[in-house]
Scaffold this motif. Sequence first.
Motif, short mmCIF file in Angstrom:
data_model
loop_
_atom_site.label_atom_id
_atom_site.label_comp_id
_atom_site.label_asym_id
_atom_site.label_seq_id
_atom_site.Cartn_x
_atom_site.Cartn_y
_atom_site.Cartn_z
N ASP A 25 7.34 1.89 -10.70
CA ASP A 25 6.25 2.43 -10.37
C ASP A 25 5.23 2.50 -11.62
N ALA A 26 5.57 2.41 -13.04
CA ALA A 26 5.05 1.86 -14.14
C ALA A 26 4.22 0.53 -14.01
N LEU A 27 5.02 -0.43 -13.69
CA LEU A 27 4.87 -1.64 -13.64
C LEU A 27 3.84 -1.67 -12.60
N SER A 28 4.23 -1.24 -11.44
CA SER A 28 2.91 -1.45 -10.20
C SER A 28 1.71 -0.62 -10.94
N LYS A 29 1.61 0.34 -11.63
CA LYS A 29 0.39 0.98 -11.96
C LYS A 29 -0.39 -0.11 -13.11
N ARG A 30 0.55 -0.48 -13.89
CA ARG A 30 -0.37 -1.36 -15.12
C ARG A 30 -0.75 -2.62 -14.50
N LEU A 31 -0.11 -3.36 -13.43
CA LEU A 31 -0.67 -4.58 -12.92
C LEU A 31 -1.33 -4.33 -11.70
N LYS A 32 -1.49 -2.93 -11.18
CA LYS A 32 -2.46 -2.92 -10.14
C LYS A 32 -2.15 -3.47 -8.71
N THR A 33 -0.92 -3.26 -8.52
CA THR A 33 -0.31 -4.14 -7.31
C THR A 33 0.88 -3.13 -6.70
N SER A 34 1.36 -3.43 -5.55
CA SER A 34 2.22 -2.69 -5.15
C SER A 34 3.79 -2.71 -5.50
N ARG A 35 4.43 -1.65 -5.32
CA ARG A 35 5.99 -1.84 -5.57
C ARG A 35 6.69 -2.99 -4.82
N ARG A 36 6.16 -3.13 -3.52
CA ARG A 36 6.78 -4.14 -2.79
C ARG A 36 6.57 -5.54 -3.45
N LEU A 488 -4.43 5.86 11.14
CA LEU A 488 -3.71 4.47 10.18
C LEU A 488 -4.78 3.73 9.39
N SER A 489 -5.15 4.36 8.17
CA SER A 489 -6.06 3.49 7.33
C SER A 489 -5.04 2.35 6.87
N GLN A 490 -6.12 1.55 5.96
CA GLN A 490 -5.29 0.31 5.33
C GLN A 490 -4.46 0.91 4.16
N GLN A 491 -4.75 1.89 3.56
CA GLN A 491 -3.95 2.55 2.63
C GLN A 491 -2.44 3.02 3.16
N ASP A 492 -2.66 3.52 4.44
CA ASP A 492 -1.27 4.10 5.11
C ASP A 492 -0.34 2.63 5.48
N ILE A 493 -0.88 1.66 5.78
CA ILE A 493 -0.31 0.44 6.21
C ILE A 493 0.26 -0.10 5.08
N ASP A 494 -0.57 -0.18 3.71
CA ASP A 494 0.23 -0.61 2.60
C ASP A 494 1.29 0.30 2.12
N ARG A 495 1.20 1.38 2.33
CA ARG A 495 2.25 2.51 1.85
C ARG A 495 3.57 2.18 2.67
N ILE A 496 3.21 1.89 4.11
CA ILE A 496 4.38 1.82 5.10
C ILE A 496 4.87 0.48 4.73
N ARG A 497 4.48 -0.58 4.46
CA ARG A 497 4.68 -1.74 4.15
C ARG A 497 5.83 -1.71 2.95
N GLU A 498 5.36 -1.02 1.66
CA GLU A 498 5.93 -0.55 0.52
C GLU A 498 7.39 0.07 0.85
N VAL A 499 7.33 1.13 1.75
CA VAL A 499 8.76 1.53 2.21
C VAL A 499 9.67 0.84 3.04
N ILE A 500 9.23 0.13 3.85
CA ILE A 500 9.90 -0.86 4.73
C ILE A 500 10.60 -1.79 3.71
N GLU A 501 9.97 -2.40 2.56
CA GLU A 501 10.47 -3.27 1.67
C GLU A 501 11.67 -2.37 0.86
N GLU A 502 11.39 -1.21 0.68
CA GLU A 502 12.26 -0.42 -0.27
C GLU A 502 13.86 -0.35 0.45
#
Length: 678
Positions: A25-36, A488-502
């Motif tokens: 999570d910290a890496l994701s925030k610092r690099l401004k990208t997703s956990r995925r 289903l906003s773009q933010q929702d789609i991004d979050r779903i993609r991250e969770v699928i990857e996790e």
Amino acid sequence: MIYTNRFQQILKIALEQDEEYISIDALSKRLKTSRRTIFRELQNANLRPYDLQLVSKQGKGIRLEGEKNNKQRLLAALETESIPYLNKEERRKLLAFELLRFPEVKKLVYYGNMFSVSETTISNDLDALEPWLSSYAICLDRKNKNKIRIFGKEEDRRKAMSEIIHDTIGAKEAAIDYLDPKALQKEIFESSQEGILQLLNQELLGSILDLFTLERKELGLDQYVQSSYIGLIIHLVVAIERIKKGQPIESDPSLYEEMAHTSNMVQAQKIAKRIEQIFDIQMPQAEIVFIAMHLRGAKSINPTEGGEDKKIMEVVYCFIEDFPNAIASCLSTDPQFIEGFVTHLRPTLIRLNRSLPIYNPLLDTIKTQYKELYELTLHAAKHIEKIAKVSISEAEIAFMTMHVGASLERRRSEARQTKLHTGVVCASGIGVSALLSARLQYVFGNRLILETLSLEQYKDRFEQFDLIISTFDMAEKETKIIKVNPLLSQQDIDRIREVIEEIHQSAHFDQEDGAMEKLKRIEKMSESARHIIDDLVFVTVPSQMDLSQLIEEASVLAKGSPSQIVKDLHRREELGSILIPELGFGLLHTKTTGIEKPQVQFLWPDQQYFTQYENIEVVFVLLLPYEANSYDQKLLSLISTHMMEDDRLREAVFAHEERHIQQVLSSIYLQSIHAEMA
């Protein structure tokens, strides 16, 4: 060792931490990208050349382990600026782009250091690039290794750069809101492994993205498709960087005369004025002309039904139909391929009609490694030659082969992906959640096996699902839960993609038990589907019936307790009626203790419409037993979903064709059962 820019950043952060862990999570925030994206970068970590290891620990994150001198060696390597590349062809494409972008004199050693190769390698690359540059009337001057430069008209260099940009972003069309700067930067620019996009000045890129987002309507930019929009951004970032460095930009005066009184020039001047204000620069007239030319060649989101558009679509479908059935079926049902190929074909036909040559550095590789697919594409392209009356080179056939191959690989990739059993939860269950399910199906395809649930069903069965997607806050359980906007906003789609990857990263499925459960599920689902189709009710009722009368009628037609069905239907309707005049139908549905098996009814008015409700040609009724299993729930949900998005079912229902309705539903159910088997 060559690492991607983002992985280099991850390594630098890990080196800063020394012996401490840093969370994903910290890496994701610092690099401004997703956990995925972070997980994807870590998958290919190879630090063996430095005798180091990235160690991960659940609940803590990652840290870099190894001797201090080896860490210092890695840091020194990371601080040596270089451009990552994939292979010889990719390096040459980047070298060509760099030559065209900044045509001033450079030394051979400059490019060698940039790409971390020897001067001899760069010299060989220039040998290979010289014919391609010549095809655009660009001369490469390299008599002295300390004075490497190119000569040619600005418009010719722009054409060559456009070709490279198109090849880079042409296959990156994505189901994103590309007018959202964060989505665009994440999905196209940041996620790209292509060095060309990483070459861009990121500060200028961010400012252009912000301008285009805040003022896209005022600047008329919301009318263009993704590839044209991104292409304009790239051109402007390069142009502004050159202007800031004081490099001249010139063009043929005849181009200005050609564009002077066009709407594209007016739009280009408006864009140039805002850029001048933001970056405090003076945009040369030549650059404004090039912006106008780009806009003229850009493809619109809503193209006119002109002869050119019809011709291109005719060409594409004739091209597809020439392939063997299995490949043709894949291509014709892949919207990403069709949109991308049309986008590619439009400028290609213009180039072919003007007999402009093209160079494809991957031609020999494609002809050797993908010989069969290349031959099939070559044969299919004869239709393009015949219809468009052009001659297509081997280089262009290779580009077309890449589009076809990408589509086939997407299909194979989808087939390999583990599908997640996903519950979609809305307060009303079957009806309202069908809209959300349809949107999820469009975005994620076969990656999710969707089932709509009422809140009661969720409480009873949540443990049966890999993932729950809901439109409201829910109590946390072991199953992953994602709250989304119903649209289903773009933010929702991004979050779903991250969770699928996790989930894919951490899940360990027991395949033998899974196979047994799948067989049982298919058997029960097939039995439920047969009962539903056998028990379909079709009836014509007086057109003046109101909602209460329709509920009474449905209760009488049902097999069960009429009074209980009436009570449960009224209770459900208190939550809100589902009438969709734009699609011409209404829906009555409920879960009830008044029946034992799921039942479906189609109620048609004796006139064209129900007089009490505007433009409603049919009301269909879905009745689900209170203790229904998941198979019945899914099968009824498929009817509401397909009534919303499947022309075949709606047309059969509106035509009162009972036999055809049974056939279409049988086909829908069979397709769903096949999906369960996959």
